[in-house]
Design an enzyme around this catalytic site. Structure first.
Site, PDB file in Angstrom:
ATOM      1  N   HIS A 228       0.769  -1.154  -0.010  1.00  0.00           N
ATOM      2  CA  HIS A 228      -0.142   0.032  -0.131  1.00  0.00           C
ATOM      3  C   HIS A 228       0.994   1.170  -0.061  1.00  0.00           C
ATOM      4  O   HIS A 228       2.205   1.324   0.389  1.00  0.00           O
ATOM      5  CB  HIS A 228      -1.014  -0.218   1.167  1.00  0.00           C
ATOM      6  CG  HIS A 228      -0.335   0.134   2.507  1.00  0.00           C
ATOM      7  ND1 HIS A 228       0.361   1.234   3.161  1.00  0.00           N
ATOM      8  CD2 HIS A 228       0.048  -0.816   3.480  1.00  0.00           C
ATOM      9  CE1 HIS A 228       0.872   0.803   4.177  1.00  0.00           C
ATOM     10  NE2 HIS A 228       0.660  -0.436   4.491  1.00  0.00           N
TER      11      HIS A 228
ATOM     12  N   ASP B 161      -2.268 -18.988  12.821  1.00  0.00           N
ATOM     13  CA  ASP B 161      -1.248 -19.551  13.494  1.00  0.00           C
ATOM     14  C   ASP B 161      -1.360 -19.146  14.905  1.00  0.00           C
ATOM     15  O   ASP B 161      -1.024 -18.239  15.263  1.00  0.00           O
ATOM     16  CB  ASP B 161       0.107 -19.259  12.706  1.00  0.00           C
ATOM     17  CG  ASP B 161       1.149 -20.124  13.065  1.00  0.00           C
ATOM     18  OD1 ASP B 161       1.378 -20.332  14.390  1.00  0.00           O
ATOM     19  OD2 ASP B 161       1.683 -20.845  11.881  1.00  0.00           O
TER      20      ASP B 161
ATOM     21  N   SER C  32       2.955  -5.226   6.657  1.00  0.00           N
ATOM     22  CA  SER C  32       2.426  -4.724   5.381  1.00  0.00           C
ATOM     23  C   SER C  32       3.393  -5.276   4.290  1.00  0.00           C
ATOM     24  O   SER C  32       4.653  -4.711   4.564  1.00  0.00           O
ATOM     25  CB  SER C  32       2.128  -3.442   5.086  1.00  0.00           C
ATOM     26  OG  SER C  32       0.914  -3.036   6.133  1.00  0.00           O
TER      27      SER C  32
END
Length: 325
Positions: free
Chosen positions: A154, A276, A291
């Site tokens: 992003h 997980d 990210s």
């Protein structure tokens, strides 16, 4: 007759090959990349001087605010001269009115500003805290064999002001994870890391809604080569992400719970859930700094982690590998 059948079979085989060359070429030309998952420090030039906050100037009469500047402004010129560093401002300001050209809300405007003389330095000041670069931490998604990378998933923007930074170049730096801040209600957690600005690993040549890209000039630790998947290959179900929340890149189990059909380039193509237990115990789910973490399914890189759900940190968005820079 037997000879004719042999000839017909040969012709049919040739027609089948010629009619389906695309699949053959797709398999042969599928792009292979080194899987990322490691953190980088990022510096992006502001293309001027970003006003981080309005502080006022300390004078013998108290704090005086200079009218004309706002938080989030990007100062481009002073009296027609370009400003790219804090030193530029100091050299250009006088105690007289100055014409300042700046970007505000994406528009280029000019304002008249009268600097104020600071009490202890006796120099003209604007009464603002400014910076020429925006720093951040992200994760590399993949690196091509020629050293070109894709990261973050992003756009990078200034976290202090929330301002979009018009792209003016940048660099990637050495980065060391020092801890994790878990999220709390309405506020995402974050990977805590230190950036070694002196260690430049490469450049940033673009910064847009699908992340940053550039080329490594320094050596990086090459990991396994995997093919890039197309968005049509992404399936609902089990997958993994590779990320370095504890300092070392590791694979963690996730589940793709939504995969949108996207005929054109768009963000947030996937919704994922962290399953997980190790990652949940460590971070509580998706956190800032994660990210760009590559998403792997069926032995292919299918995309990157981009955003977290603020009402459920175990969920996040992903962008398809098709759309990465």
């Amino acid at each position: 007759m037997k000879k004719l059948r042999v000839i017909l079979c040969a012709v049919l085989a040739l027609v089948m090959i010629l009619c389906a060359p695309q699949n053959v070429y797709v398999a042969a030309e599928r792009q292979m990349v080194y899987v990322g998952g490691f953190p980088i420090g990022i510096s992006v030039d502001a293309g001027g001087l970003l006003v981080e906050s309005v502080t006022g100037v300390e004078t013998e009469y108290g704090t005086v605010e200079v009218e004309g500047l706002q938080k989030g402004d990007i100062i481009k010129t002073v009296d027609g001269a370009d400003v790219l560093s804090v030193d530029d401002i100091s050299e250009l300001l006088t105690d007289e009115k100055a014409t300042v050209e700046l970007l505000r809300d994406g528009r280029l405007i000019s304002v008249e500003i009268t600097p104020v003389i600071e009490a202890y330095s006796l120099k003209p000041r604007l009464g603002v805290k400014i910076k020429d670069k925006v720093y951040g931490v992200g994760t590399v998604t993949f690196v091509r064999e020629d050293g070109k990378y894709a990261a973050l998933g992003h756009e990078i923007y200034d976290g202090e002001t929330g301002v979009h930074i018009p792209f003016a170049g940048g660099h990637v730096h050495a980065c060391k994870v020092i801890g994790v801040k878990r999220g709390k209600k309405g506020e995402a957690g974050a990977i805590l890391a230190s950036i070694t600005v002196e260690k430049v690993y490469g450049d940033v040549v673009c910064n847009n809604s699908f992340g940053i890209a550039g080329k490594f000039s320094a050596k990086f630790d090459k990991s396994e080569l995997l093919p890039l998947a197309t968005r049509d290959e992404v399936k609902i179900g089990k997958a993994q992400i590779k990320t370095a929340v504890n300092g070392t890149p590791e694979y963690y189990d996730i589940e793709i719970i939504k995969a949108s059909k996207q005929p054109s380039r768009k963000e947030k193509g996937m919704v994922l859930r962290i399953t997980d237990k190790r990652l949940l115990d460590s971070t509580g789910g998706v956190v800032r700094g994660m990210s760009g973490s590559p998403i792997i399914q069926n032995g292919k890189v299918i995309g990157a982690v981009t955003h977290v759900f603020l009402n459920d940190f175990t969920k996040g968005y992903g962008v398809y590998a098709d759309w990465l820079n």
